[in-house]
Design a protein around this motif. Structure first.
Motif, PDB file in Angstrom:
ATOM      1  N   SER A  62       0.863  -1.170   0.000  1.00  0.00           N
ATOM      2  CA  SER A  62       0.000   0.000   0.000  1.00  0.00           C
ATOM      3  C   SER A  62       0.906   1.227   0.000  1.00  0.00           C
ATOM      4  O   SER A  62       1.731   1.392   0.899  1.00  0.00           O
ATOM      5  CB  SER A  62      -0.897  -0.008   1.237  1.00  0.00           C
ATOM      6  OG  SER A  62      -1.743   1.099   1.215  1.00  0.00           O
ATOM      7  N   PHE A  63       0.783   2.049  -1.027  1.00  0.00           N
ATOM      8  CA  PHE A  63       1.619   3.237  -1.152  1.00  0.00           C
ATOM      9  C   PHE A  63       0.762   4.490  -1.034  1.00  0.00           C
ATOM     10  O   PHE A  63      -0.369   4.523  -1.501  1.00  0.00           O
ATOM     11  CB  PHE A  63       2.330   3.258  -2.507  1.00  0.00           C
ATOM     12  CG  PHE A  63       3.294   2.121  -2.724  1.00  0.00           C
ATOM     13  CD1 PHE A  63       4.422   1.977  -1.923  1.00  0.00           C
ATOM     14  CD2 PHE A  63       3.084   1.207  -3.735  1.00  0.00           C
ATOM     15  CE1 PHE A  63       5.317   0.939  -2.134  1.00  0.00           C
ATOM     16  CE2 PHE A  63       3.977   0.160  -3.957  1.00  0.00           C
ATOM     17  CZ  PHE A  63       5.089   0.033  -3.154  1.00  0.00           C
ATOM     18  N   THR A  64       1.318   5.523  -0.422  1.00  0.00           N
ATOM     19  CA  THR A  64       0.614   6.799  -0.348  1.00  0.00           C
ATOM     20  C   THR A  64       1.036   7.728  -1.477  1.00  0.00           C
ATOM     21  O   THR A  64       0.424   8.759  -1.686  1.00  0.00           O
ATOM     22  CB  THR A  64       0.856   7.488   1.003  1.00  0.00           C
ATOM     23  OG1 THR A  64       2.263   7.603   1.212  1.00  0.00           O
ATOM     24  CG2 THR A  64       0.234   6.682   2.145  1.00  0.00           C
ATOM     25  N   SER A  65       2.088   7.375  -2.193  1.00  0.00           N
ATOM     26  CA  SER A  65       2.514   8.152  -3.358  1.00  0.00           C
ATOM     27  C   SER A  65       1.946   7.511  -4.617  1.00  0.00           C
ATOM     28  O   SER A  65       1.796   6.296  -4.689  1.00  0.00           O
ATOM     29  CB  SER A  65       4.042   8.169  -3.455  1.00  0.00           C
ATOM     30  OG  SER A  65       4.611   8.768  -2.322  1.00  0.00           O
ATOM     31  N   GLU A  66       1.672   8.332  -5.607  1.00  0.00           N
ATOM     32  CA  GLU A  66       1.148   7.815  -6.869  1.00  0.00           C
ATOM     33  C   GLU A  66       2.202   6.980  -7.585  1.00  0.00           C
ATOM     34  O   GLU A  66       3.345   7.410  -7.752  1.00  0.00           O
ATOM     35  CB  GLU A  66       0.714   8.973  -7.770  1.00  0.00           C
ATOM     36  CG  GLU A  66       0.143   8.488  -9.089  1.00  0.00           C
ATOM     37  CD  GLU A  66      -0.144   9.612 -10.064  1.00  0.00           C
ATOM     38  OE1 GLU A  66      -0.583   9.307 -11.180  1.00  0.00           O
ATOM     39  OE2 GLU A  66       0.080  10.788  -9.710  1.00  0.00           O
ATOM     40  N   VAL A  67       1.831   5.788  -7.995  1.00  0.00           N
ATOM     41  CA  VAL A  67       2.710   4.944  -8.796  1.00  0.00           C
ATOM     42  C   VAL A  67       2.558   5.377 -10.249  1.00  0.00           C
ATOM     43  O   VAL A  67       1.454   5.386 -10.785  1.00  0.00           O
ATOM     44  CB  VAL A  67       2.357   3.452  -8.633  1.00  0.00           C
ATOM     45  CG1 VAL A  67       3.188   2.597  -9.574  1.00  0.00           C
ATOM     46  CG2 VAL A  67       2.579   3.006  -7.199  1.00  0.00           C
ATOM     47  N   THR A  68       3.675   5.746 -10.900  1.00  0.00           N
ATOM     48  CA  THR A  68       3.598   6.230 -12.282  1.00  0.00           C
ATOM     49  C   THR A  68       3.962   5.157 -13.296  1.00  0.00           C
ATOM     50  O   THR A  68       3.702   5.316 -14.480  1.00  0.00           O
ATOM     51  CB  THR A  68       4.504   7.463 -12.475  1.00  0.00           C
ATOM     52  OG1 THR A  68       5.838   7.132 -12.072  1.00  0.00           O
ATOM     53  CG2 THR A  68       4.002   8.634 -11.629  1.00  0.00           C
ATOM     54  N   ALA A  69       4.580   4.053 -12.834  1.00  0.00           N
ATOM     55  CA  ALA A  69       4.912   2.935 -13.720  1.00  0.00           C
ATOM     56  C   ALA A  69       5.296   1.735 -12.865  1.00  0.00           C
ATOM     57  O   ALA A  69       5.656   1.883 -11.698  1.00  0.00           O
ATOM     58  CB  ALA A  69       6.057   3.298 -14.663  1.00  0.00           C
ATOM     59  N   VAL A  70       5.208   0.557 -13.466  1.00  0.00           N
ATOM     60  CA  VAL A  70       5.692  -0.666 -12.833  1.00  0.00           C
ATOM     61  C   VAL A  70       6.523  -1.431 -13.847  1.00  0.00           C
ATOM     62  O   VAL A  70       6.377  -1.232 -15.050  1.00  0.00           O
ATOM     63  CB  VAL A  70       4.541  -1.557 -12.307  1.00  0.00           C
ATOM     64  CG1 VAL A  70       3.763  -0.858 -11.212  1.00  0.00           C
ATOM     65  CG2 VAL A  70       3.621  -1.993 -13.438  1.00  0.00           C
ATOM     66  N   CYS A  71       7.391  -2.290 -13.352  1.00  0.00           N
ATOM     67  CA  CYS A  71       8.262  -3.055 -14.241  1.00  0.00           C
ATOM     68  C   CYS A  71       8.488  -4.433 -13.635  1.00  0.00           C
ATOM     69  O   CYS A  71       8.769  -4.544 -12.442  1.00  0.00           O
ATOM     70  CB  CYS A  71       9.577  -2.304 -14.386  1.00  0.00           C
ATOM     71  SG  CYS A  71      10.737  -3.072 -15.503  1.00  0.00           S
ATOM     72  N   ALA A  72       8.343  -5.478 -14.441  1.00  0.00           N
ATOM     73  CA  ALA A  72       8.534  -6.851 -13.984  1.00  0.00           C
ATOM     74  C   ALA A  72       9.742  -7.464 -14.676  1.00  0.00           C
ATOM     75  O   ALA A  72       9.985  -7.221 -15.851  1.00  0.00           O
ATOM     76  CB  ALA A  72       7.288  -7.674 -14.268  1.00  0.00           C
ATOM     77  N   GLY A  73      10.479  -8.269 -13.931  1.00  0.00           N
ATOM     78  CA  GLY A  73      11.616  -8.990 -14.489  1.00  0.00           C
ATOM     79  C   GLY A  73      11.533 -10.459 -14.140  1.00  0.00           C
ATOM     80  O   GLY A  73      10.539 -10.925 -13.584  1.00  0.00           O
ATOM     81  N   ALA A  74      12.578 -11.195 -14.425  1.00  0.00           N
ATOM     82  CA  ALA A  74      12.590 -12.627 -14.145  1.00  0.00           C
ATOM     83  C   ALA A  74      12.501 -12.909 -12.650  1.00  0.00           C
ATOM     84  O   ALA A  74      11.837 -13.842 -12.225  1.00  0.00           O
ATOM     85  CB  ALA A  74      13.840 -13.266 -14.732  1.00  0.00           C
TER      86      ALA A  74
END
Length: 134
Positions: A62-74
């Motif tokens: 749970s974040f209080t800052s806006e998430v502007t992107a996500v990235c997934a890796g192996a």
């Protein structure tokens, strides 16, 4: 419904999200999947999930800052908050933090490195360290 694609090509339903809530998602074949939902519009109440390899469960944040992107890796997942990035491993341990002078325009994870694109160029970082770029 939010689906994950199994390695055999079949779909696996994991969660029900409103179209208005699901802001960001990324998936690495045979790796991690990460999502971020802005629960109350753009107010900064963000529910983020990391799905481990093989969809054996998920970790919630749970974040209080806006998430502007996500990235997934192996074996890693990254959450971007404008010019700040947090990287988690497949056990949901925070392994690294990056602070940039400009907003992150995009990122990708490869093995133990994250590549970050900003308007001034591309940076490469080890996922297991903290960086403050000036």
């Amino acid at each position: 419904v939010f689906y994950l694609l199994e390695s055999d090509g079949s779909l696996h339903a994991v969660d029900e999200y409103s179209v208005n809530e699901l802001d960001h998602s990324d998936m690495k074949k045979d790796g991690m999947t990460v999502t971020a939902l802005n629960l109350y519009g753009n107010s900064g109440n963000v529910l983020a999930k990391i799905y481990s390899k093989g969809i054996k469960g998920s970790f919630e944040h749970s974040f209080t800052s806006e998430v502007t992107a996500v990235c997934a890796g192996a074996s890693n997942a990254a959450f971007v908050f404008g010019n700040e990035i947090e990287i988690y491993d497949q056990k949901d341990v925070l392994t690294g933090k990056i602070s940039l002078p400009q907003a992150c325009l995009g990122c990708t994870l490869s093995d133990n490195r994250i590549y970050v694109c900003v308007s001034g160029g591309i940076y490469s970082f080890n996922v297991s360290e903290n960086y403050e770029v000036e």
